[in-house]
Design an enzyme around this catalytic site. Sequence first.
Site, mmCIF file in Angstrom:
data_model
loop_
_atom_site.group_PDB
_atom_site.id
_atom_site.type_symbol
_atom_site.label_atom_id
_atom_site.label_comp_id
_atom_site.label_asym_id
_atom_site.label_seq_id
_atom_site.Cartn_x
_atom_site.Cartn_y
_atom_site.Cartn_z
ATOM 1 N N GLY A 93 0.829 -1.208 0.000
ATOM 2 C CA GLY A 93 0.000 0.000 0.000
ATOM 3 C C GLY A 93 0.853 1.243 0.000
ATOM 4 N N GLY A 112 0.371 5.304 1.099
ATOM 5 C CA GLY A 112 -0.533 6.252 1.749
ATOM 6 C C GLY A 112 0.154 7.578 1.939
ATOM 7 N N ALA A 113 -0.548 8.472 2.610
ATOM 8 C CA ALA A 113 0.006 9.793 2.873
ATOM 9 C C ALA A 113 1.294 9.662 3.683
ATOM 10 C CB ALA A 113 -1.014 10.616 3.630
ATOM 11 N N TYR A 114 1.356 8.615 4.513
ATOM 12 C CA TYR A 114 2.499 8.417 5.399
ATOM 13 C C TYR A 114 3.745 7.932 4.670
ATOM 14 C CZ TYR A 114 0.449 3.828 4.761
ATOM 15 O OH TYR A 114 -0.076 2.709 4.190
ATOM 16 N N GLY A 115 3.564 7.183 3.569
ATOM 17 C CA GLY A 115 4.687 6.560 2.867
ATOM 18 C C GLY A 115 4.247 5.229 2.274
ATOM 19 N N VAL A 162 4.016 0.780 2.333
ATOM 20 C CA VAL A 162 4.126 -0.472 3.084
ATOM 21 C C VAL A 162 4.531 -1.547 2.084
ATOM 22 C CG1 VAL A 162 2.993 -2.146 4.586
ATOM 23 C CG2 VAL A 162 2.270 0.231 4.655
ATOM 24 N N ASP A 168 -8.582 7.280 14.092
ATOM 25 C CA ASP A 168 -8.766 7.142 12.646
ATOM 26 C C ASP A 168 -9.309 5.750 12.319
ATOM 27 O OD1 ASP A 168 -8.843 8.158 10.095
ATOM 28 O OD2 ASP A 168 -6.729 7.759 9.656
HETATM 29 N N1 ADE Z 1 -1.117 -2.766 4.474
HETATM 30 C C1 ADE Z 1 -0.670 -1.899 5.392
HETATM 31 N N2 ADE Z 1 -0.184 -2.538 6.467
HETATM 32 C C2 ADE Z 1 -0.334 -3.865 6.224
HETATM 33 C C3 ADE Z 1 -0.060 -5.035 6.988
HETATM 34 N N3 ADE Z 1 0.492 -4.966 8.178
HETATM 35 N N4 ADE Z 1 -0.375 -6.229 6.441
HETATM 36 C C4 ADE Z 1 -0.938 -6.269 5.218
HETATM 37 N N5 ADE Z 1 -1.228 -5.211 4.466
HETATM 38 C C5 ADE Z 1 -0.935 -4.011 4.975
#
Ligand code: ADE
Length: 349
Positions: free
Chosen positions: A99, A101-104, A106, A207
Site C-alpha cells: 500500500g 498512503g500519505a504516510y509513505g 508499506v 482514525d
Molecule cells: N497494508 C498496510 N499494512 C499492512 C499489513 N500490516 N499487512 C498487510 N497489508 C498491509
Amino acid sequence: MFFFRLFFCCCRRRNISEDTWTTSNEITKRTKNSSRKGPSDLKKENDSQGSRKIVTTPTRTTINPVTLFPSSELLDRNKEKAQAHISCKNEWEDVKFLGVGAYGYVRLLRNVKTEEFLAVKEVKCKSSSSKELIESIIHSQLDHRNVIRLFFWRKFGQTLFMYLEYASGGSLGDLKGALAEDDALRYFEQLREGVDFLHSRGAVHRDIKPDNLLLTEDGVLKITDLGLCSIFVWRGVQVPLRGFVGTEHYMAPEIFTSRSYRGPPVDMWACGVVLFNMLTAGLPWSRALTCHNNYVLWVHRRKKIFTRKLWDKLEGLSSLSLLKRLLVVDPSERDSNWHQLRRQENRHH
Ligand code: ADE
C-alpha cells in the site's frame, strides 16, 4: 500502572539518535533530551476511499519513549526477530508493495529460509522527535489479537521503518458490497475487542475506518495505522484531546464543533460509522455537520430517514439499536465504553 508509564513516557519527548535500530526495550537506552512541539499544522490528504483525510499534528503528543517495558516474553520475541533481521539481511526478499498512503509505503518482506512474512512501513520523518516516532513507541507496547503487532522499528537517516505483523486478507475497505448482518457483527465484535484494548491502555486511535481494519486469511480483524493515536489518560484521569483529526466521514460531531473532546467517544462514533458501512456498503453522511441533510435527519430521528435507500437496508436489523447507541450526537450521552454498551444491549434483549 500501564497508563502511568505510557503517559509518562509520552509526556516528555526526547530526541532519538539517527540510524536507530530498536526493539521496544532498546528505546530506553537510545534516547536523549527533548524539545517541545510547535503549533498544530493542518494537512489534508485524500485516502483510498476518496474521503478527505484531515490530519493535524495532535496537540497531546509531547511524548517521551522511556521506561516502557513490555513483557519479557514479548521482548524475547522482538529481540529474536530484530536479531534475525539484522544478521540475516540477505535472507529477506522484497515481495511487493502492499500500500501507499500519505504516510509513505508499506512493503511485504519474506524470509526465504523461514517463509516468515513481515510488512514494512516506511515513513519519512523530518525531525528526530516526530509524531511517527511517537506512533512507533505507543504501537510497540500494544499486544492484542485485534491490533496489528509492531515487532520492532528502525530509524535510518530520515526514514523510519516499522516492521509489522502481516495481514494477508486485505482490509475491510476492500470488501465489495454490503455484508450479511451476521458477518458484519462478527467483524464488529473484533473491532470492539481491539478498540476496547486500546482504550484500556489509555490510547485512542482517532482514525478508525474500514481501510485501517486489516484482515488475516482466517478472517481475524486487526486494527492498524496508529498515526493519529493519542494518549487520553493522565494519572487515571481522562484528559481532553484537541486537534481536528481523523477522516471526515468517520469523525464524531464534537471534533468539528468543539475545541476539545474526550478520547474514547470519538472512536465509538467511528465504530458506529464502520458498522453502518458494513451493513449498507455506503456512508451515512459526508460529515457529521448540520449542513448535511442525512445527518440532520438522523439527529432529529425523522421517520423520513428510514425511507432513504441506504437507511432502508437497516430497517428491521437488530444492529439498528447498536447504531443508535454509537451514533449519539452528544458525546456525554454516547456510551463511552464497551461495557456500558454491552449492559445496554443485554437490557434490550
Ligand atoms: N497494508 C498496510 N499494512 C499492512 C499489513 N500490516 N499487512 C498487510 N497489508 C498491509
